[in-house]
Design a protein around this motif. Structure first.
Motif, short mmCIF file in Angstrom:
data_model
loop_
_atom_site.label_atom_id
_atom_site.label_comp_id
_atom_site.label_asym_id
_atom_site.label_seq_id
_atom_site.Cartn_x
_atom_site.Cartn_y
_atom_site.Cartn_z
N GLN A 45 4.42 -3.13 1.89
CA GLN A 45 4.50 -4.29 0.92
C GLN A 45 5.42 -5.57 1.26
N PHE A 47 6.55 -7.13 -5.45
CA PHE A 47 6.03 -6.72 -4.15
C PHE A 47 4.50 -6.99 -4.37
N ALA A 97 3.66 -11.39 -3.82
CA ALA A 97 4.94 -10.86 -4.20
C ALA A 97 5.45 -11.80 -5.14
#
Length: 676
Positions: free
Chosen positions: A253, A355, A362
């Motif tokens: 991520q 994230f 994000a």
């Protein structure tokens, strides 16, 4: 202006203001008449924002065009709410012409409603009423009979039928509040529809402001007061890589951080743990933010090691709770669990970390949670925040139609979700590397002591969702630490570091001064050491492995004339590759090098006088130096910055996942520089 042009203009105005709707949220439509190219007869059409589009940037390609006669005919084959998902596939049989966007689940809402123009939006003020425990009574109090209430129903064909029925039963109404969801407004013209949408939003906001109680989130808790800005950002930079590593347990991520006042105030208040545990309300919200955030329960002044340990405990608990949530509601045909890590992490006194699979995702997740906080504030000000139930949230999150939308997304690029930091990135080889890594999907931190040059390259790459520039003299420890902190605040951490910064002084031994020797080794040997040390510190905190690449030189192994300081510094870098590969392998950090021949064209070093001096050494005109270097190689080819960038990409894109401690020659074949 035609119906489509008016629709696009209205959509962009509404989508440009986050008070009206979220990124990629909501949809708008218009109806009109065109000539059927087959029959030559007029045909009534619906133009509606398609699946996955964004109102603020909507173009004609983002519209789905459907025949209204066929869309209305679907009501005759509708099998009922238990099978309404089947209707989405039938929208394809209503399309007019080729191209355009895929029709979204909300197409029925627009097509079945007897109005020329329709807006469906997710404004904070509207959702505050929609998510209040007594939302129906509050809607009546706020709007009278001008806006009606529609109880929660999952988006789909039945909701379209419900709204159409409300419109017929209440001809005086200009729109509806959709319980737990948002608002829908309509009008005979585009201008009237937009005006009514804004009337609903502004009236709801005025109602909340006038009717709401002070401090809806409760009293401030002194122990959760925001840290002063320098301390806050330092703590955020220290926590970001740890949190990114935890949030990447099920898949890599990228992170985003905000310490916006609205977030800090929410986390400062007594009611934030209760409200955060209830999760977000609107389907658009929790699809982005997950069912609820992870919330740290320690004050910001707590010891950093204690805080990290507690975050790890909370993460383990979050994953267990999320898995239990999934298994409570999953049915035999449900999609598999997509991942149990949080999308939102709240740290009182510091801010919010969000994230996603890339920086934009994000960032948008964080923006949606800010919207959710605004909704909670409004609902708590006039009533009690009561989002839709957990089972309904699960039905939305693991909807087969949502799964199909995810399956339509393009395949990620090789470096997607990776964060790269390139030193000396403002020109020459560094610029070429930064551009190539960004083109392959990486978020890039362009580091250079020339702030303006770094900024130009970052701007060339794209927006702040793709690249940021930092000022970094690699000989300065503090600047290197600051660059790593900036990377952590911008993207959550660093995965890929390229030691590219360099300079060169071409002198024979007897003319080389101590200052010459020191500056060469300070920038390349000492600088690479400092960058690699801080990168390794950050990467080990993330626990995600990583790549460190040194741009060394064929001169690391080739003894060229009048070049002792430069070549010795390059040899130092080359051996750092081997030493660090051996030391960092246990952390999954791979360290490799690239050994180019002289890169003349596009090189900052050569343009700065090095080219003229090397040309003098070899007795050739400076303009012919690149060709001279090429002719002494086996392939007779000149090395360009892009060729070095290619090697960096190959080393870091995943295909050489088991390679570390390697030096890749990019020199056209210099036999004297063959590695032995």
């Amino acid at each position: 202006m035609g119906e489509k042009d008016e629709l696009l203009a209205r959509s962009r105005r509404l989508g440009a203001d986050p008070r009206y709707t979220n990124y990629a949220g909501g949809n708008t439509s218009a109806k009109g008449t065109e000539t059927d190219p087959v029959t030559g007869e007029p045909v009534r059409l619906l133009w509606v924002k398609g699946s996955g589009g964004d109102l603020g940037t909507l173009t004609e390609a983002g519209l789905a065009a459907l025949r209204l006669d066929r869309l209305h005919a679907l009501a005759g084959v509708y099998p009922g709410a238990d099978r309404e998902d089947e209707m989405v596939a039938l929208f394809d049989y209503c399309l007019h012409g080729r191209g355009g966007a895929a029709p979204s689940i909300d197409t029925a809402m627009h097509g079945l409603l007897d109005a020329e123009h329709v807006d469906h939006l997710h404004p904070d003020a509207g959702i505050a009423l929609a998510a209040a425990a007594d939302g129906e009574a509050l809607t009546k109090e706020c709007f009278g009979d001008r806006v009606c209430w529609v109880p929660w129903r999952r988006p789909g064909f039945q909701l379209g039928l419900d709204i159409a029925a409300v419109r017929r039963a209440h001809p005086q109404a200009i729109g509806v509040i959709l319980g737990g969801h948002g608002i829908t407004a309509w009008g005979d013209t585009s201008e009237e529809c937009e005006r009514r949408s804004l009337e609903i939003i502004h009236t709801a906001q005025e109602f909340l402001d006038e009717r709401g109680r002070p401090e809806p989130f409760g009293p401030a808790l002194p122990q959760f007061a925001p840290l002063p800005v320098p301390e806050r950002l330092a703590r955020a930079a220290a926590l970001a890589p740890v949190l990114r590593g935890l949030a990447s347990t099920d898949g890599p991520q990228v992170g985003h951080f905000t310490d916006a006042d609205v977030v800090l105030d929410f986390l400062h208040r007594a009611e934030h743990p209760r409200l955060a545990a209830l999760g977000t309300s609107c389907p658009d919200h929790f699809l982005r933010t997950k069912v609820r955030p992870m919330v740290l329960d320690l004050p910001p002044a707590a010891d950093l090691d204690e805080t990290v340990a507690r975050l790890r405990e909370l993460h383990t608990a979050y994953r267990e709770e999320y898995a239990a949530y999934y298994h409570r509601h999953a049915e035999p045909g449900s999609p598999p669990m997509r991942g149990a890590d949080p999308a939102i992490v709240l740290v009182p006194g510091v801010g919010m970390f969000s994230f996603g699979r890339d920086k934009q995702t994000a960032r948008v997740a964080g923006e949606f949670y800010v919207n959710a906080v605004n909704v909670m504030r409004g609902a708590e000000a006039v009533s009690r925040y009561q989002p839709i139930g957990e089972s309904e949230k699960f039905r939305i999150e693991y909807w087969a139609l949502e799964e199909a939308k995810l399956a339509r997304m393009p395949r990620p690029k090789p470096l997607a979700a990776r964060v790269a930091l390139v030193t000396g990135g403002g020109s020459g080889i560094g610029r070429a590397i930064a551009l190539r890594l960004a083109a392959e999907g990486a978020c890039v931190v362009v580091a250079d002591r020339d702030t303006e040059a770094a900024g130009r390259v970052a701007a060339e790459i794209g927006t702040a969702d793709h690249a940021v520039a930092v000022t970094a003299d690699v000989t300065d420890e503090d600047q290197i630490r600051a660059a790593m902190a900036a990377a952590s605040l911008a993207f959550g951490g660093v995965d890929l570091v390229v030691n590219n910064a360099g300079l060169s002084l071409s002198k024979p031994l007897l003319d080389t001064t101590l200052a010459d020797w020191d500056v060469q080794h300070d920038v390349m040997a000492r600088g690479s050491f400092l960058v690699s040390r801080e990168a390794a510190r950050l990467m080990t905190a993330q626990g995600m492995g990583g790549d460190i690449v040194y741009i060394a030189s064929k001169n690391a192994v080739f003894a060229g004339p009048d070049n002792v300081a430069y070549s010795a510094a390059k040899a130092d870098q080359a051996h750092q590759v081997r030493l660090l590969a051996a030391e960092l392998g246990g952390h999954g950090i791979r360290v490799n090098g690239v050994n180019p021949d002289g890169v003349v064209r596009g090189s900052g070093i050569f343009a700065g006088g090095w080219g003229a001096r090397r040309a003098a050494v070899y007795g050739v005109p400076e303009a012919e130096l690149g060709a001279f270097y090429a002719q002494r190689t086996l392939l007779k080819r000149e090395v360009l910055p892009e060729h070095v960038a290619n090697a960096v990409f190959v080393l870091t894109a995943g295909e050489l996942s088991h390679t570390t401690g390697l030096h890749v020659p990019v020199d056209g074949g210099v036999a004297a520089a063959f590695l032995r």
